[in-house]
Design a protein around this motif. Structure first.
Motif, PDB file in Angstrom:
ATOM      1  N   ALA A 114       0.893  -1.015  -0.172  1.00  0.00           N
ATOM      2  CA  ALA A 114       0.007   0.102   0.091  1.00  0.00           C
ATOM      3  C   ALA A 114       0.926   1.183  -0.081  1.00  0.00           C
ATOM      4  O   ALA A 114       1.938   1.289   0.719  1.00  0.00           O
ATOM      5  CB  ALA A 114      -0.880  -0.110   1.048  1.00  0.00           C
ATOM      6  N   GLY A 116       1.264   5.640  -0.770  1.00  0.00           N
ATOM      7  CA  GLY A 116       0.652   7.057  -1.043  1.00  0.00           C
ATOM      8  C   GLY A 116       1.124   7.539  -2.221  1.00  0.00           C
ATOM      9  O   GLY A 116       2.619   7.425  -2.887  1.00  0.00           O
ATOM     10  N   VAL A 188      10.224   5.017   2.513  1.00  0.00           N
ATOM     11  CA  VAL A 188      10.580   5.756   3.891  1.00  0.00           C
ATOM     12  C   VAL A 188      10.486   5.018   4.959  1.00  0.00           C
ATOM     13  O   VAL A 188      10.089   3.786   4.950  1.00  0.00           O
ATOM     14  CB  VAL A 188       9.714   7.042   4.020  1.00  0.00           C
ATOM     15  CG1 VAL A 188      10.103   8.012   2.725  1.00  0.00           C
ATOM     16  CG2 VAL A 188       8.449   6.593   3.806  1.00  0.00           C
ATOM     17  N   TYR A 199       5.821  15.077   1.231  1.00  0.00           N
ATOM     18  CA  TYR A 199       5.156  14.523   0.017  1.00  0.00           C
ATOM     19  C   TYR A 199       5.674  15.439  -1.178  1.00  0.00           C
ATOM     20  O   TYR A 199       5.917  14.768  -2.366  1.00  0.00           O
ATOM     21  CB  TYR A 199       3.693  14.939   0.226  1.00  0.00           C
ATOM     22  CG  TYR A 199       3.113  13.563   0.836  1.00  0.00           C
ATOM     23  CD1 TYR A 199       3.152  12.336   0.567  1.00  0.00           C
ATOM     24  CD2 TYR A 199       2.284  13.818   1.986  1.00  0.00           C
ATOM     25  CE1 TYR A 199       2.704  11.162   1.297  1.00  0.00           C
ATOM     26  CE2 TYR A 199       1.685  12.947   2.894  1.00  0.00           C
ATOM     27  CZ  TYR A 199       1.825  11.610   2.253  1.00  0.00           C
ATOM     28  OH  TYR A 199       1.362  10.603   3.066  1.00  0.00           O
ATOM     29  N   VAL A 210       4.931   6.715  -2.244  1.00  0.00           N
ATOM     30  CA  VAL A 210       5.814   6.575  -1.308  1.00  0.00           C
ATOM     31  C   VAL A 210       5.018   5.616  -0.318  1.00  0.00           C
ATOM     32  O   VAL A 210       3.725   5.585  -0.125  1.00  0.00           O
ATOM     33  CB  VAL A 210       5.847   7.972  -0.612  1.00  0.00           C
ATOM     34  CG1 VAL A 210       4.708   8.661   0.065  1.00  0.00           C
ATOM     35  CG2 VAL A 210       6.943   7.901   0.579  1.00  0.00           C
ATOM     36  N   GLY A 211       6.192   4.785   0.353  1.00  0.00           N
ATOM     37  CA  GLY A 211       5.551   3.534   1.178  1.00  0.00           C
ATOM     38  C   GLY A 211       6.755   3.260   2.098  1.00  0.00           C
ATOM     39  O   GLY A 211       7.894   3.463   1.932  1.00  0.00           O
ATOM     40  N   MET A 212       6.365   2.446   3.062  1.00  0.00           N
ATOM     41  CA  MET A 212       7.271   1.921   4.234  1.00  0.00           C
ATOM     42  C   MET A 212       7.824   0.536   4.006  1.00  0.00           C
ATOM     43  O   MET A 212       8.172  -0.026   5.057  1.00  0.00           O
ATOM     44  CB  MET A 212       6.666   2.147   5.392  1.00  0.00           C
ATOM     45  CG  MET A 212       6.008   3.515   5.757  1.00  0.00           C
ATOM     46  SD  MET A 212       4.824   3.545   7.053  1.00  0.00           S
ATOM     47  CE  MET A 212       3.816   5.214   7.008  1.00  0.00           C
ATOM     48  N   THR A 235      -3.302   4.204  -1.931  1.00  0.00           N
ATOM     49  CA  THR A 235      -4.118   4.149  -0.835  1.00  0.00           C
ATOM     50  C   THR A 235      -4.645   5.632  -0.280  1.00  0.00           C
ATOM     51  O   THR A 235      -5.646   5.723   0.363  1.00  0.00           O
ATOM     52  CB  THR A 235      -3.983   3.194   0.387  1.00  0.00           C
ATOM     53  OG1 THR A 235      -2.621   3.845   0.826  1.00  0.00           O
ATOM     54  CG2 THR A 235      -3.734   1.841  -0.080  1.00  0.00           C
ATOM     55  N   ASP A 236      -3.824   6.363  -0.666  1.00  0.00           N
ATOM     56  CA  ASP A 236      -3.864   8.074  -0.406  1.00  0.00           C
ATOM     57  C   ASP A 236      -3.233   8.877  -1.098  1.00  0.00           C
ATOM     58  O   ASP A 236      -2.266   8.256  -1.778  1.00  0.00           O
ATOM     59  CB  ASP A 236      -3.727   8.189   1.270  1.00  0.00           C
ATOM     60  CG  ASP A 236      -2.270   7.539   1.165  1.00  0.00           C
ATOM     61  OD1 ASP A 236      -1.951   6.522   1.720  1.00  0.00           O
ATOM     62  OD2 ASP A 236      -1.314   8.516   1.268  1.00  0.00           O
TER      63      ASP A 236
HETATM   64  N1  HPA Z   1       3.174   7.411   2.962  1.00  0.00           N
HETATM   65  C1  HPA Z   1       3.777   6.471   3.619  1.00  0.00           C
HETATM   66  N2  HPA Z   1       3.441   5.030   3.472  1.00  0.00           N
HETATM   67  C2  HPA Z   1       2.199   4.911   3.174  1.00  0.00           C
HETATM   68  C3  HPA Z   1       1.393   5.937   2.669  1.00  0.00           C
HETATM   69  C4  HPA Z   1       1.890   6.925   2.434  1.00  0.00           C
HETATM   70  O1  HPA Z   1       1.285   8.089   2.401  1.00  0.00           O
HETATM   71  N3  HPA Z   1       0.089   5.223   2.419  1.00  0.00           N
HETATM   72  C5  HPA Z   1       0.354   3.975   2.553  1.00  0.00           C
HETATM   73  N4  HPA Z   1       1.702   3.565   2.837  1.00  0.00           N
END
Ligand code: HPA
Length: 273
Positions: A114, A116, A188, A199, A210-212, A235-236
């Motif tokens: 998932a 962003g 990140v 962002y 961007v994601g973790m 997802t956002d």
């Molecule tokens: N940023 C970082 N990790 C994420 C995001 C986000 O907006 N959405 C889902 N994982």
């Protein structure tokens, strides 16, 4: 033998004691994307808690099981739930299961996550094929003494995400009328979502999402000679001008909504391999 290689061998021996068959495809499922595991004709499921030297996943939306089974007519190893740097694991621990998969015989690794969106053309629910990544503030899992048995000290990273696999998925998507975006994933650490300024920075740097997760797994996979395919569910949208709060629940819901498309693409990709 190094301590890491010894631990890996113990993990692999344990798994071989439970599953004697081989699979050359591995899949790691991201947040809210664990349902693909329901489509697997499962032959063996092993809780991460039971696997020697495996970290234990803590984040909501993860099931924490290593599954051996069949998907798209092929034998696969599937990690339902992954380990994140933000949970407090070292980058080496995050990469550990990838190395285990390699030693189990996996040559092709499929990853989902998932993420962003930081590309202004993206909307929530889009699927983005990852064609490259930027590792932003995430620590490289290969730091430290090189494991020469796994791969070279200075791995080439000019094509971390296999172009051949991307082409296959693009064809599958077209045949099934699924719209795909493509872009650069920026890794990140989290666990905070990004500030507006962050962002924007990621967008300026050339990131589309961007994601973790994912980046450290990909690096470990490339190091040990695997080919990688990875896909983000957007997802956002981090780059919006208007009010823009983000919750983990929204991320999970958006991932869930997009999951059937992602499942189809992964299943058909596996079938085509
Ligand atoms: N940023 C970082 N990790 C994420 C995001 C986000 O907006 N959405 C889902 N994982």
């Amino acid at each position: 033998m190094s301590e890491t290689m010894q631990q890996l061998q113990e993990t692999v021996d344990f798994i071989h004691g439970l599953v004697s068959k081989e699979a050359s495809i591995g899949i790691i499922l991201g947040s809210g994307l664990g349902n693909l595991s329901n489509d697997i004709v499962s032959e063996k499921e092993i809780s991460y808690n039971d696997i020697p030297h495996f970290p234990v996943s803590t984040v909501e939306g993860h099931k924490g099981r290593l599954i051996f089974g069949e998907l798209g007519g092929k034998k696969v190893w599937v990690m339902a739930g992954r380990f994140h740097y933000y949970e407090g694991y070292t980058p080496q621990q995050v990469a550990y299961p990838v190395r285990v998969m390699r030693l189990l015989g996996v040559k092709t690794l499929l990853l989902s996550n998932a993420a962003g969106g930081v590309n202004k053309d993206f909307k929530i629910g889009d699927l983005m094929v990852i064609n490259d990544h930027i590792s932003l503030f995430t620590r490289n899992p290969l730091l430290g003494k090189n494991e020469d048995k796994l791969g070279t000290r200075f791995p080439d990273m000019s094509e971390p995400y296999s172009k051949a696999l991307i082409s296959k998925v693009q064809k599958i998507a077209k045949d099934n009328h699924i719209e795909l975006k493509q872009g650069v994933y920026t890794g990140v650490t989290g666990p905070t979502f990004e500030t507006r300024a962050e962002y924007k920075l990621i967008h300026i740097l050339g990131g589309d999402a961007v994601g973790m997760s994912t980046v450290q797994e990909t690096i470990a996979a490339i190091h040990s000679g695997m080919q990688v395919f990875a896909m983000s569910v957007i997802t956002d949208i981090g780059i919006r001008e208007e009010e823009n709060t983000i919750t983990h629940e929204e991320v999970l819901q958006a991932a869930k909504d997009a999951e059937p498309k992602l499942t189809l693409l992964f299943t058909e990709l596996v079938r085509s391999l």
